[in-house]
Scaffold this active site. Sequence first.
Site, PDB file in Angstrom:
ATOM      1  N   CYS A   1      30.078  10.762 -25.685  1.00 36.49           N
ATOM      2  CA  CYS A   1      30.520   9.546 -26.380  1.00 36.49           C
ATOM      3  C   CYS A   1      31.922   9.687 -26.962  1.00 36.49           C
ATOM      4  O   CYS A   1      32.810   8.902 -26.668  1.00 36.49           O
ATOM      5  CB  CYS A   1      29.521   9.186 -27.470  1.00 36.49           C
ATOM      6  SG  CYS A   1      30.024   7.784 -28.466  1.00 36.49           S
TER       7      CYS A   1
ATOM      8  N   GLU B   1      28.592  -4.270  -6.075  1.00 37.08           N
ATOM      9  CA  GLU B   1      27.308  -4.142  -6.764  1.00 37.08           C
ATOM     10  C   GLU B   1      26.164  -4.381  -5.782  1.00 37.08           C
ATOM     11  O   GLU B   1      26.151  -5.372  -5.048  1.00 37.08           O
ATOM     12  CB  GLU B   1      27.228  -5.140  -7.932  1.00 37.08           C
ATOM     13  CG  GLU B   1      25.856  -5.317  -8.560  1.00 37.08           C
ATOM     14  CD  GLU B   1      25.217  -4.024  -9.058  1.00 37.08           C
ATOM     15  OE1 GLU B   1      24.013  -3.830  -8.789  1.00 37.08           O
ATOM     16  OE2 GLU B   1      25.912  -3.222  -9.710  1.00 37.08           O
TER      17      GLU B   1
ATOM     18  N   ARG C   1      31.042  22.391 -25.489  1.00 41.61           N
ATOM     19  CA  ARG C   1      32.357  21.767 -25.385  1.00 41.61           C
ATOM     20  C   ARG C   1      33.329  22.400 -26.374  1.00 41.61           C
ATOM     21  O   ARG C   1      32.927  22.989 -27.365  1.00 41.61           O
ATOM     22  CB  ARG C   1      32.268  20.271 -25.698  1.00 41.61           C
ATOM     23  CG  ARG C   1      31.694  19.402 -24.605  1.00 41.61           C
ATOM     24  CD  ARG C   1      31.814  17.943 -25.029  1.00 41.61           C
ATOM     25  NE  ARG C   1      31.028  17.062 -24.188  1.00 41.61           N
ATOM     26  CZ  ARG C   1      31.471  16.466 -23.088  1.00 41.61           C
ATOM     27  NH1 ARG C   1      32.716  16.658 -22.700  1.00 41.61           N
ATOM     28  NH2 ARG C   1      30.681  15.688 -22.376  1.00 41.61           N
TER      29      ARG C   1
ATOM     30  N   HIS D   1      33.246 -20.144 -42.900  1.00 43.22           N
ATOM     31  CA  HIS D   1      34.016 -20.975 -41.974  1.00 43.22           C
ATOM     32  C   HIS D   1      35.503 -20.712 -42.183  1.00 43.22           C
ATOM     33  O   HIS D   1      35.948 -20.622 -43.318  1.00 43.22           O
ATOM     34  CB  HIS D   1      33.717 -22.454 -42.237  1.00 43.22           C
ATOM     35  CG  HIS D   1      34.545 -23.386 -41.412  1.00 43.22           C
ATOM     36  ND1 HIS D   1      34.259 -23.651 -40.082  1.00 43.22           N
ATOM     37  CD2 HIS D   1      35.668 -24.100 -41.713  1.00 43.22           C
ATOM     38  CE1 HIS D   1      35.159 -24.503 -39.615  1.00 43.22           C
ATOM     39  NE2 HIS D   1      36.033 -24.793 -40.584  1.00 43.22           N
TER      40      HIS D   1
ATOM     41  N   ILE E   1      27.418   4.271 -10.990  1.00 38.04           N
ATOM     42  CA  ILE E   1      26.110   3.689 -10.640  1.00 38.04           C
ATOM     43  C   ILE E   1      25.016   4.079 -11.635  1.00 38.04           C
ATOM     44  O   ILE E   1      23.840   3.901 -11.368  1.00 38.04           O
ATOM     45  CB  ILE E   1      25.687   4.094  -9.209  1.00 38.04           C
ATOM     46  CG1 ILE E   1      25.588   5.620  -9.067  1.00 38.04           C
ATOM     47  CG2 ILE E   1      26.662   3.524  -8.177  1.00 38.04           C
ATOM     48  CD1 ILE E   1      24.918   6.069  -7.779  1.00 38.04           C
TER      49      ILE E   1
END
Length: 466
Positions: A44, A204, A37, A445, A272
């Site tokens: 990725c 699907e 490349r 929290h 797919i």
Amino acid sequence: MAEYNYDVLIIGAGPGGYVAAIRAAQLGLKVACADGRETLGGTCLNVGCIPSKALLHGSEKFAEAVDGTFAKYGIKTGPVTLDLAAMQAQKVDSVKQLTGGIEFLFKKNKVTWLKGYAAFEDAHTVVVAGAKVTARDVVIATGSSVTPLPGVTVDNDAGVVVDSTGALALERVPEHLVVIGGGVIGLELGSVWRRLGAKVTVVEFLDQLLPGMDGDVRKEAAKIFKKQGMELKLSTKVTGVAVKGKTATLTVEPSAGGAAETLSADCVLVSIGRRPNVEGLGLERIGLELNKRGQIETGHDFRTAVPGVWAIGDVIPGPMLAHKAEDEGVAVAEFIAGQTGIVNHAVIPSVVYTFPEIAGVGLTEEAAREKGEVKVSKFPMLANSRAKTNHEPDGFVKVIADAKTERVLGVWCIASVAGSMIAEAALALEFGATAEDIAYTSHAHPTHAEALKEAAMGIGGKPIHI
């Protein structure tokens, strides 16, 4: 003893390959990494995880401005318009910075980048861009590419029938995008273009989305995507795609057989799955055979059947995930350097970066029940104070534990920040934590992560907030 050009040659500079190269160099080995490349980082960084997250994040911001979320906070805006070129430009900039960062790390660690695609001449000799290079050890880290759909031609330049690479680079928002495949990549990219204004239909073959994930997660995800406006055609197979001009006509029918129907779309995403990149490597020259799935088999130390040749990442069995490849990259370098590399393949988290995010680690409830008795606890994000305050009520956290020991076997969650939350769950599994360990650990929290604490409390007794 033979004189080699390098101690280690890595073929492929994706997350597995570049990490292996850097780690091997850190361990004092002379390292080269071959990749053809223009930029490092593999699928990725160039056309996968990173650019898709840039578009997912940008499209989320756009959707918040358009769908009235801003108004809930008292933020009034004028008419909101999309500048797709600018959104694509910030994606390109993110990719450029990260791929350039790897090139910097190669220089810093004295890793030689051999620019070109590699092929074996023998187990210790590889030809890269016409030049022969020798190495004592060679690591195959060539990754994967899109699985083609028989009879369907992908043409990313034309922009009508595209794969994930093409779907990341569309120059206009489709009117109707049909996604073939209800897995991670299809749902992520479908989400991007739905938010930006496209009608999206997902086809699907199976009866649920997200194969391999926990059953409750798969059902809940389908409800959420439908609520967001996606049309889901489950238990449906595509039997043909015909392109005329800028329009594609898909022929679909029930997976079990039945009456066919047609769908018309101006963009079709074929998503797919992916398959290992092994063509052109010359594996036959070194006598390295593939398994039935076209993968390279290795031992626990990533050695192949050919001495001196190792393999990691998407070309070997296991989930095709960048972080799995990275972990294997570190481990294989350590094995080659005479150390012991460690990858716990039972604790590899998986994340879907839709909104909300979907994440899991360890066993699904279905897989856990096959192994023995379990306890299961779910806590809804609707009852989590931070999620409620942020107007993010969808989803839940689910903890699956051994019925006798209450050791955590799996954690699955749907939440706006599920991808970050799952790190705690992975750490818990790595340390063999019980649900009680999580329940008695103080969680800040208000945070989304409190939902995991409450789900863990549900294994041993009762959560507080439901």
